[in-house]
Structure formats: structure tokens, C-alpha cells
Write an enzyme that holds these catalytic residues in place. Structure first.
Site, PDB file in Angstrom:
ATOM      1  N   ALA A  16       0.831  -1.205   0.000  1.00 24.30           N
ATOM      2  CA  ALA A  16       0.000   0.000   0.000  1.00 24.30           C
ATOM      3  C   ALA A  16       0.869   1.261   0.000  1.00 24.30           C
ATOM      4  O   ALA A  16       0.646   2.187  -0.792  1.00 24.30           O
ATOM      5  CB  ALA A  16      -0.923  -0.004   1.214  1.00 24.30           C
ATOM      6  N   SER A  42       8.483  -6.579   3.833  1.00 22.54           N
ATOM      7  CA  SER A  42       7.232  -6.161   4.482  1.00 22.54           C
ATOM      8  C   SER A  42       6.271  -7.333   4.507  1.00 22.54           C
ATOM      9  O   SER A  42       6.398  -8.291   3.732  1.00 22.54           O
ATOM     10  CB  SER A  42       6.596  -5.003   3.712  1.00 22.54           C
ATOM     11  OG  SER A  42       7.434  -3.884   3.799  1.00 22.54           O
ATOM     12  N   HIS A  43       5.276  -7.217   5.363  1.00 17.88           N
ATOM     13  CA  HIS A  43       4.383  -8.345   5.568  1.00 17.88           C
ATOM     14  C   HIS A  43       3.618  -8.739   4.313  1.00 17.88           C
ATOM     15  O   HIS A  43       3.224  -9.908   4.143  1.00 17.88           O
ATOM     16  CB  HIS A  43       3.430  -8.015   6.710  1.00 17.88           C
ATOM     17  CG  HIS A  43       2.492  -9.109   6.964  1.00 17.88           C
ATOM     18  ND1 HIS A  43       2.928 -10.358   7.324  1.00 17.88           N
ATOM     19  CD2 HIS A  43       1.159  -9.188   6.849  1.00 17.88           C
ATOM     20  CE1 HIS A  43       1.891 -11.136   7.437  1.00 17.88           C
ATOM     21  NE2 HIS A  43       0.808 -10.459   7.149  1.00 17.88           N
ATOM     22  N   SER A  44       3.415  -7.789   3.407  1.00 21.43           N
ATOM     23  CA  SER A  44       2.708  -8.101   2.158  1.00 21.43           C
ATOM     24  C   SER A  44       3.312  -9.308   1.449  1.00 21.43           C
ATOM     25  O   SER A  44       2.606 -10.047   0.749  1.00 21.43           O
ATOM     26  CB  SER A  44       2.771  -6.904   1.198  1.00 21.43           C
ATOM     27  OG  SER A  44       2.057  -5.813   1.705  1.00 21.43           O
ATOM     28  N   GLY A  49      -2.367 -16.483  -1.089  1.00 24.58           N
ATOM     29  CA  GLY A  49      -3.511 -16.949  -1.871  1.00 24.58           C
ATOM     30  C   GLY A  49      -3.788 -16.197  -3.143  1.00 24.58           C
ATOM     31  O   GLY A  49      -3.958 -16.786  -4.204  1.00 24.58           O
ATOM     32  N   ARG A 301     -14.714 -16.271   6.169  1.00 21.46           N
ATOM     33  CA  ARG A 301     -13.752 -16.673   7.204  1.00 21.46           C
ATOM     34  C   ARG A 301     -14.334 -16.609   8.606  1.00 21.46           C
ATOM     35  O   ARG A 301     -14.041 -17.461   9.444  1.00 21.46           O
ATOM     36  CB  ARG A 301     -12.531 -15.769   7.127  1.00 21.46           C
ATOM     37  CG  ARG A 301     -11.740 -16.084   5.925  1.00 21.46           C
ATOM     38  CD  ARG A 301     -10.562 -15.197   5.801  1.00 21.46           C
ATOM     39  NE  ARG A 301      -9.865 -15.592   4.592  1.00 21.46           N
ATOM     40  CZ  ARG A 301      -8.817 -14.963   4.122  1.00 21.46           C
ATOM     41  NH1 ARG A 301      -8.337 -13.920   4.756  1.00 21.46           N
ATOM     42  NH2 ARG A 301      -8.239 -15.383   3.024  1.00 21.46           N
ATOM     43  N   GLU A 394      -3.897  -2.029   5.072  1.00 20.43           N
ATOM     44  CA  GLU A 394      -4.457  -2.641   6.280  1.00 20.43           C
ATOM     45  C   GLU A 394      -4.455  -1.664   7.464  1.00 20.43           C
ATOM     46  O   GLU A 394      -5.245  -1.796   8.391  1.00 20.43           O
ATOM     47  CB  GLU A 394      -3.683  -3.927   6.612  1.00 20.43           C
ATOM     48  CG  GLU A 394      -4.410  -4.795   7.610  1.00 20.43           C
ATOM     49  CD  GLU A 394      -3.787  -6.168   7.787  1.00 20.43           C
ATOM     50  OE1 GLU A 394      -3.055  -6.638   6.893  1.00 20.43           O
ATOM     51  OE2 GLU A 394      -4.034  -6.781   8.845  1.00 20.43           O
TER      52      GLU A 394
HETATM   53  C1  FAD Z   1       0.071 -14.901   6.287  1.00 20.46           C
HETATM   54  C2  FAD Z   1      -0.824 -13.964   5.545  1.00 20.46           C
HETATM   55  C3  FAD Z   1      -1.278 -14.276   4.281  1.00 20.46           C
HETATM   56  C4  FAD Z   1      -2.106 -13.409   3.597  1.00 20.46           C
HETATM   57  N1  FAD Z   1      -2.578 -13.763   2.369  1.00 20.46           N
HETATM   58  C5  FAD Z   1      -3.396 -12.914   1.705  1.00 20.46           C
HETATM   59  C6  FAD Z   1      -3.916 -13.263   0.425  1.00 20.46           C
HETATM   60  O1  FAD Z   1      -3.636 -14.319  -0.109  1.00 20.46           O
HETATM   61  N2  FAD Z   1      -4.716 -12.378  -0.191  1.00 20.46           N
HETATM   62  C7  FAD Z   1      -5.053 -11.186   0.363  1.00 20.46           C
HETATM   63  O2  FAD Z   1      -5.808 -10.430  -0.231  1.00 20.46           O
HETATM   64  N3  FAD Z   1      -4.542 -10.816   1.562  1.00 20.46           N
HETATM   65  C8  FAD Z   1      -3.736 -11.653   2.240  1.00 20.46           C
HETATM   66  N4  FAD Z   1      -3.258 -11.296   3.472  1.00 20.46           N
HETATM   67  C9  FAD Z   1      -3.436  -9.913   3.941  1.00 20.46           C
HETATM   68  C10 FAD Z   1      -2.471  -8.983   3.210  1.00 20.46           C
HETATM   69  O3  FAD Z   1      -1.263  -9.637   2.966  1.00 20.46           O
HETATM   70  C11 FAD Z   1      -2.180  -7.720   4.028  1.00 20.46           C
HETATM   71  O4  FAD Z   1      -3.387  -7.145   4.436  1.00 20.46           O
HETATM   72  C12 FAD Z   1      -1.436  -6.684   3.195  1.00 20.46           C
HETATM   73  O5  FAD Z   1      -0.324  -7.252   2.563  1.00 20.46           O
HETATM   74  C13 FAD Z   1      -1.008  -5.516   4.054  1.00 20.46           C
HETATM   75  O6  FAD Z   1      -0.220  -4.655   3.273  1.00 20.46           O
HETATM   76  P1  FAD Z   1       0.161  -3.197   3.753  1.00 20.46           P
HETATM   77  O7  FAD Z   1       0.934  -2.576   2.669  1.00 20.46           O
HETATM   78  O8  FAD Z   1      -1.051  -2.508   4.263  1.00 20.46           O
HETATM   79  O9  FAD Z   1       1.100  -3.430   5.030  1.00 20.46           O
HETATM   80  P2  FAD Z   1       2.443  -4.304   5.224  1.00 20.46           P
HETATM   81  O10 FAD Z   1       2.810  -5.117   4.060  1.00 20.46           O
HETATM   82  O11 FAD Z   1       2.255  -4.988   6.548  1.00 20.46           O
HETATM   83  O12 FAD Z   1       3.566  -3.213   5.356  1.00 20.46           O
HETATM   84  C14 FAD Z   1       3.686  -2.392   6.494  1.00 20.46           C
HETATM   85  C15 FAD Z   1       4.924  -1.538   6.355  1.00 20.46           C
HETATM   86  O13 FAD Z   1       4.921  -0.572   7.389  1.00 20.46           O
HETATM   87  C16 FAD Z   1       6.223  -0.473   7.960  1.00 20.46           C
HETATM   88  N5  FAD Z   1       6.014   0.036   9.320  1.00 20.46           N
HETATM   89  C17 FAD Z   1       5.200  -0.468  10.285  1.00 20.46           C
HETATM   90  N6  FAD Z   1       5.228   0.334  11.369  1.00 20.46           N
HETATM   91  C18 FAD Z   1       6.095   1.342  11.088  1.00 20.46           C
HETATM   92  C19 FAD Z   1       6.554   2.488  11.805  1.00 20.46           C
HETATM   93  N7  FAD Z   1       6.101   2.759  13.015  1.00 20.46           N
HETATM   94  N8  FAD Z   1       7.450   3.288  11.209  1.00 20.46           N
HETATM   95  C20 FAD Z   1       7.925   3.025   9.976  1.00 20.46           C
HETATM   96  N9  FAD Z   1       7.498   1.982   9.241  1.00 20.46           N
HETATM   97  C21 FAD Z   1       6.601   1.155   9.796  1.00 20.46           C
HETATM   98  C22 FAD Z   1       6.788  -1.867   7.847  1.00 20.46           C
HETATM   99  O14 FAD Z   1       8.181  -1.830   7.854  1.00 20.46           O
HETATM  100  C23 FAD Z   1       6.238  -2.290   6.479  1.00 20.46           C
HETATM  101  O15 FAD Z   1       7.099  -1.833   5.468  1.00 20.46           O
HETATM  102  C24 FAD Z   1      -2.459 -12.184   4.182  1.00 20.46           C
HETATM  103  C25 FAD Z   1      -2.015 -11.860   5.457  1.00 20.46           C
HETATM  104  C26 FAD Z   1      -1.252 -12.774   6.151  1.00 20.46           C
HETATM  105  C27 FAD Z   1      -0.917 -12.464   7.569  1.00 20.46           C
END
Ligand code: FAD
Length: 674
Positions: A16, A42-44, A49, A301, A394
Site C-alpha cells: 500500500a 514487508s508483511h505483504s 492466496g 472466514r 491494512e
Molecule cells: C500470512 C498472511 C497471508 C495473507 N494472504 C493474503 C492473500 O492471499 N490475499 C489477500 O488479499 N490478503 C492476504 N493477506 C493480507 C495482506 O497480505 C495484508 O493485508 C497486506 O499485505 C497488508 O499490506 P500493507 O501494505 O497494508 O502493510 P504491510 O505489508 O504490513 O507493510 C507495512 C509496512 O509498514 C512499515 N512500518 C510499520 N510500522 C512502522 C513504523 N512505526 N514506522 C515506519 N514503518 C513502519 C513496515 O516496515 C512495512 O514496510 C495475508 C495476510 C497474512 C498475515
């Protein structure tokens, strides 16, 4: 004090955050991204899936479109979502998939001709259209009507994040790694950036920006067992909360995923069930059809997690040293399928369980997984209380998920949300000037400096690790899948005791640089506040909706609770967040509240529902039979996305020389791909 100026500041380098950063940089804006870790970790990257988008390429997705994706999303949310946002999202998802293709994502493709699928545990053959050959494939996922989850085997998040990060690198977007944002700089009306701490040197920096976008992911790690990476600790949500002004939305909306492995909580993707995997109990019995005859293992879910918990409570769980669990059986898919389409699952089972999932059943149980709640934003991704503060992914409550998000909709939200909100962020930066108030920035930096001094030099004696463990246990025991008033009250009281104790934290390691104990202490204070918003929101919401299941209030109550919980923390010395509510207007809904099509149908109706349904019938009959689906949709609930994204999505069925109904396999519900 070190000051760093930029136009667009993005906190978080997951999908994101990077997508917003790309949108700013492409507009020529100076852009800086902060991250705890290297972007590609990153967790992404853990998402296995897939990503939902109504491409309609496969025989099982044929006839799919934005309307069906929208309806699945709204029903999945248990009518808790913002339907405008769900529309914006469904409209842009196909564009995001195609853009990602251009950026190098190796989507799994359709092969023409016959292929075997599992239908309700039986193998059958379906025929993929010749015209679909080579187009992007989709799997059954998230309890959707049509197959629309696009995937790269079971490494979808990985391939997406690599492609998006490579795009960001190609645009020269700097990512300041191992830098943690700890406080937002604001004047009560406008956000001016963040105070961040370098986790290696301990240096404090003020990042001053026109726009600040929080994209820090979920808050799963406030729970003891979670599928989330250990960095998903909710500090982003705490940043907003600690302003005392910005509000969080629906923090009590926490999703549990049915199939995490026992005991460590690593996820096995829903693709396992989507592809035909079954859930079995201690007798080897496939129990989901007993509870959910229609959707079986593929109900949403929240429903599957509750059914599993109910079944375990009936004594049908398998005993283990870590408590009872159930089995996930993917052996019927065959080795070739497991080793190609589910190979990450295979590796997880081999490395963490020592089993071969092509021949052994996998021990699973429901585990904390996704945070529907987050920083409340308007449709453009901006926080209504603090101008210039945006949130996406997220971390945010843009609110297309309501009280349950569909599998495959959150990867999609990161890139679709990033695409849409990224444009609004860029607009904001172009329309506003940088307001440099170094005095204000300094006061925020000093506050964090004092906090660090107090932890390192102060007389405190409490261990951050002990408080953290206690918090995780409370959340797991009392704010889990099934909730009730007395336990939630207990959770609130016990968390408040911890928050009080957190004022007396003290460290054994006195270093100011590279000190994990200091990092933990700074976080646990913030996490406790986030945990309290979840527990207080859950205690106050006396109904069951989506993933929020109250045993003492089992009905969804549209009459009294068709609203969104907002939490803020105006008094920093208080031990309780302030809760308020944002009503959802049934008269503006395209899809008024109804039955989701699975789970128990026991809702208390909203007084406007009948009225709105009648109004919808009248609007549609006035339009007449000649109106197409776009005109009908616009008449019911007009929505907007930035101009460049308004175009309609082309689909294979638009160009097929036979009617869609003639395509075999159109009625796809309940069937799964092999
Ligand atoms: C195991 C698992 C499998 C999944 N599979 C799917 C799937 O198949 N399909 C689907 O649609 N969704 C899936 N999801 C959900 C989806 O992966 C996540 O909702 C999504 O990737 C989140 O992306 P994001 O960019 O919001 O955050 P993230 O990828 O979590 O990135 C967060 C970023 O914020 C940074 N950060 C955090 N706190 C701070 C701070 N205080 N200061 C500076 N940086 C910070 C971190 O370093 C990281 O870079 C899954 C989730 C899990 C747990």
C-alpha cells in the site's frame, strides 16, 4: 534536531505504501518512504492466496463483473462497509491487476482445453475456452460467487511486492529503512509529518511533509497467536490515536483465519480450501457441510472460524500438547498440484511441522489474521480530523471490509487503494504548500526524546516484555472469536492495569542505539492503547456482526448498530479511549442490509431497509428494461474515482461471439479448481 523535508511522506513500505509513493513520484513530487525493515520484507510478501479482481477470464469466472464483486464484498462485510468505497474498489481492481502485469508480476495463466477440478470432494473435468488461453487465471477463494482471485502459485504477495518495489526503485524513491515513526507532528488541525527514530543509531529525526500517509499494516501482534509478521504491531494506528484528534474506525473488527498451523500460527492459505481441500475432525469426518450445507469449507472466514470453534467445543477437536485442533486435508488434490500451486504450503509443513501435506493432514485452528479496523479516512483516504494525514492498506479503515474482509480482497485493497488514494495524495500535495513550523516540530521531537530519556535513565522497574506477554494473553483469551460482556469487561480492566504499569517501564539495557529492549518499551505503551480500543469497542458493541461475535448478543442488529465505531484518545492521561459512532445511511446504500447467503440468518432489521428496497424497485422500473448495468448502478448509488481511473473494464466475454450463458461451467458456486 535533524529535519528532513519532502512533499509526500509515506510511513510503511508494504504494497500500500509503495503504491502511494509511486503515485506521488510519478507526479514529480519529492517522496520519501519510511520502513522498519527492507521494503521487500514487508508483511505483504507473506500473502499466499491471491488478489481479487473481476477479470472473468476463466470458465468459472465467466460472466463476472464489478457488480458481482461489489455484492460479494458488501455481503462479506456483513453490511458494515462503506458501499461507495466498495464500488470504487471493485471498479479499479481489474485495472490494478493489469498494471501489475505491466510491472512484471508473473500471474498464473489459463491453459485452453480440459482440466480437472474438485467439485465437493469429487474430481470432474471442465473446459477452458480457447480465447482465454494465456490470459490471467483465477482460483476459488473468499466465498465469492465467481472465481476471481488472481494468483502467482501461492506466492502472490511475494511476486506483487517485488514488482511494486522494483517499480519504486526504478523511480528513485528513497526508502529510509530501520526507521520507526513514533509520533505525528500536528497542530490539532493539520498534520505536518512525523518524528521518527533510527533503530540503528538511535537518532531522532523530524520528517516534515505536505502530506503524511500511514501505511503501516495491521495490529495482529497485540494477540498471542497471529498469522501476522512480528512487525505488525499497530504502531501506525497508535500514531493517529496519540494525536488525541484523529479517530480510528471499527477497531473491534478483527478477523480470525480458519487454517493456521498449530502451534506457531503460520498461515496455510485459503487457496488450500479454494482448490478443494477439506476440514476434518478427530474422527476424520468432514464436518463443514453439516453446519454450512451451501458454502461448506468456503463460507466466509468469520463463519468457518466460528464453526470450527463450535465443533472443537463439542469435543470433536484433536487433542495436542498445545490444545485441541482440527485437520486440513489437501491430500486429495494430488502431489503435482500441491507441489506446483501450493508449494509454499508444502515448505511450511515440511519446515515447521515435519510433515508432507501431499500425504499427511495438516493440524490447524483459527488464529488472529487481519485487522479490518484502522485509521478512519474519507473516500479519498484522508483522515477527517487531521488535514494532510492519509492512510491506506491494512493500517486504514477506508472501509471496504466492514466486519469481515473477503479472502483476496486485502492484497487487492493495498494496490487498488494505493492507486486511488495515491492520486488524491498527489492532488493534495499539489494544492497545498509545505507549512514549516520548526518550533512545533521541535516540541514533538523533544517529547519523544524525553520519553526515551525516561525509559533509559528513569527509575522505572516494569519489564516491557512482561507487559507485552500479559497483553497478548488477555486479547487472546477475552477478545477472540466468541466474545461476551463479562470477559470483555475483564479484558478492559486488565489492560488498563497494564497501561498504568506501563508508566513505570524501566530498561536493563541502557544503550540508546540498537537496543531491542528500548524498541519494545516504546512500542508496548502504544500497543496497549491500541488493544484498549479493540477491547472497549468490542465491549460496547452489543450485537454480532461479521467477525465480532457476541455470545450474549447473537443477532446482527441493524436497528441499533448499523454504524461504525470511532475511537480517539483526547486525554493522554486517561486509561480509556473515547468512543463515538458514525451511522451508515441505508437510504444511500446500493445494496440494503439482507442475508449474506451463509451463516445464521437472524438479523434485526433497520427501519429504513423496506423503504430503501421499495425506492430501489421504483428507480429501476423508471429506468426501464433498456438501461444497461452501468446506468442502473449510477442511478442507485453514483460513485467517483479520479478521472484517469473512470474508464470501463474490458472483458473477454465482451468479445466472445457466443452468449456467456453458453459457456460451460458458468454456474460455478461450490466448485473448486484442482
Ligand atoms: C500470512 C498472511 C497471508 C495473507 N494472504 C493474503 C492473500 O492471499 N490475499 C489477500 O488479499 N490478503 C492476504 N493477506 C493480507 C495482506 O497480505 C495484508 O493485508 C497486506 O499485505 C497488508 O499490506 P500493507 O501494505 O497494508 O502493510 P504491510 O505489508 O504490513 O507493510 C507495512 C509496512 O509498514 C512499515 N512500518 C510499520 N510500522 C512502522 C513504523 N512505526 N514506522 C515506519 N514503518 C513502519 C513496515 O516496515 C512495512 O514496510 C495475508 C495476510 C497474512 C498475515
Amino acid at each position: 534536531m535533524k529535519l528532513i523535508y519532502t512533499d509526500s511522506l509515506v510511513v510503511g513500505a508494504g504494497l500500500a505504501g509503495l503504491r502511494v509513493a509511486i503515485a506521488s513520484k510519478e507526479r514529480g513530487l519529492d517522496t520519501v518512504v519510511l520502513s522498519l525493515i527492507p521494503a521487500k520484507r514487508s508483511h505483504s510478501a507473506a500473502a499466499q492466496g491471491g488478489m481479487q479482481a473481476s477479470l472473468g477470464n476463466t470458465v468459472k469466472g465467466m460472466g463476472d463483473d464489478e457488480d458481482i464483486h461489489f455484492q460479494d464484498t458488501v455481503k462479506g462485510s456483513d453490511w458494515g462497509c462503506d458501499q461507495d468505497v466498495a464500488r470504487m474498489f471493485a471498479h479499479c481492481a481489474p485495472k490494478a491487476v493489469r498494471e501489475l502485469t505491466n510491472w512484471g508480476v508473473p500471474w498464473t495463466r489459463v491453459t485452453k482445453g480440459p482440466r480437472q477440478v474438485v467439485v465437493n470432494a469429487e474430481k470432474v473435468t471442465i473446459e477452458e475456452a480457447e480465447e482465454a488461453h494465456g490470459l490471467i487465471n483465477a482460483r476459488d477463494f473468499g466465498g465469492t460467487k465467481k472465481w476471481r482471485t488472481c494468483y502467482t502459485a501461492d506466492g502472490t504477495g511475494h511476486s506483487l511486492l517485488y514488482a511494486v518495489d522494483n517499480k519504486a526503485i526504478s523511480l528513485d524513491i528513497p526508502v529510509h529503512e530501520r526507521v520507526e515513526a513514533l509520533s505525528l507532528i500536528h497542530d490539532g488541525k493539520r498534520c505536518h509529518g512525523v518524528v521518527a527514530r533510527c533503530m540503528i543509531t538511535g537518532e531522532l529525526r523530524a520528517y516534515i511533509a505536505k502530506s503524511t500517509t500511514i501505511a503501516t499494516g495491521g495490529y495482529g501482534r497485540i494477540y498471542e497467536v497471529s498469522t501476522n509478521a512480528i512487525i505488525c504491531e499497530g504502531i501506525g494506528q497508535a500514531l493517529a490515536l496519540e494525536t488525541g484528534v484523529a479517530k480510528l474506525g471499527n477497531m473491534e473488527a478483527v478477523q480470525f483465519h480458519p487454517t493456521a498451523i498449530v502451534p506457531v500460527g503460520i498461515l496455510t492459505t485459503e487457496g488450500c480450501r479454494g482448490d478443494g481441500g477439506l476440514l476434518r475432525d478427530k474422527d476424520g469426518h468432514r464436518f463443514m457441510p453439516d453446519y454450512e450445507p451451501e458454502k461448506k469449507e468456503l463460507a466466509s472466514r468469520d463463519v468457518v472460524s466460528r464453526r470450527m470453534t463450535e465443533h472443537i467445543r463439542k469435543g470433536k477437536g484433536v487433542d495436542s500438547p498445545y490444545g485441541p485442533h482440527l485437520w486440513l486435508d489437501i491430500t486429495l488434490l494430488g502431489r503435482k498440484h500441491v507441489e506446483t500451486n501450493l508449494r509454499e504450503v508444502k515448505e511450511i509443513c515440511e519446515s515447521f511441522l515435519g510433515i508432507d501435506p501431499a500425504k499427511d493432514w495438516i493440524p490447524v485452528r483459527p488464529t488472529q489474521h487481519y485487522s479490518m479496523g484502522g485509521i478512519r479516512t474519507d473516500k479519498t483516504g484522508q483522515n477527517p480530523q487531521l488535514k494532510g494525514l492519509f492512510s491506506v492498506g491494512e493500517a486504514a479503515c477506508w472501509d471496504m471490509h466492514g466486519f469481515n474482509r473477503l479472502g483476496g480482497n486485502s492484497l487487492a485493497e493495498t494496490v487498488v487503494g494505493g492507486m486511488i488514494i495515491g492520486k488524491y495524495v498527489a492532488d493534495f500535495c499539489q494544492e497545498n504548500t509545505l507549512e514549516i513550523n520548526t518550533g512545533l516540530a521541535e516540541s514533538f521531537v523533544n517529547k519523544v526524546r524525553n520519553e526515551v530519556d525516561e525509559l533509559v535513565e528513569g527509575p522505572g522497574t516494569e519489564s516491557p516484555f512482561v507487559l507485552r506477554k500479559e497483553m497478548e494473553r488477555i486479547m487472546m483469551n477475552y477478545v477472540g472469536i466468541f466474545r461476551n460482556g463479562p470477559e470483555l469487561e475483564k479484558a478492559v480492566t486488565e489492560l488498563q492495569v497494564l497501561l498504568k504499569r506501563a508508566k513505570n517501564l524501566g530498561l536493563k539495557c541502557k544503550k540508546r542505539h540498537a537496543n531491542p529492549e528500548l524498541v519494545e518499551a516504546l512500542r508496548v505503551k502504544r500497543m496497549l492503547k491500541v488493544a484498549l480500543t479493540v477491547a472497549c469497542g468490542a465491549a460496547a458493541r452489543t450485537e454480532s456482526r461479521g467477525a465480532h461475535a457476541r455470545e450474549d448478543f447473537p443477532q446482527r442488529n441493524d436497528k441499533d448498530w448499523l454504524n461504525r465505531t470511532l475511537s480517539s484518545w483526547p486525554d493522554e492521561n486517561s486509561l480509556t479511549p473515547e468512543l463515538s459512532y458514525e451511522e451508515l445511511d441505508v437510504m444511500k446504500m446500493e445494496l440494503p442490509p439482507g442475508y449474506r447467503g451463509y451463516g445464521i440468518n437472524n438479523a434485526i432489521a433497520h427501519p429504513d431497509t423496506d423503504k430503501r428496497e421499495k425506492e430501489i424497485t421504483e428507480i429501476l422500473s423508471e429506468l426501464g428494461d433498456n438501461a444497461d448495468r452501468y446506468q442502473r448502478q449510477q442511478a442507485l448509488m453514483p460513485f467517483e474515482v479520479p478521472e484517469a481511473l473512470m474508464a470501463r473494464n474490458e472483458r473477454l466475454c465482451d468479445n466472445l461471439d457466443r452468449p456467456v450463458s453458453a459457456v460451460p461451467g458458468e454456474e460455478s458456486e461450490g466448485e473448486q479448481a484442482l
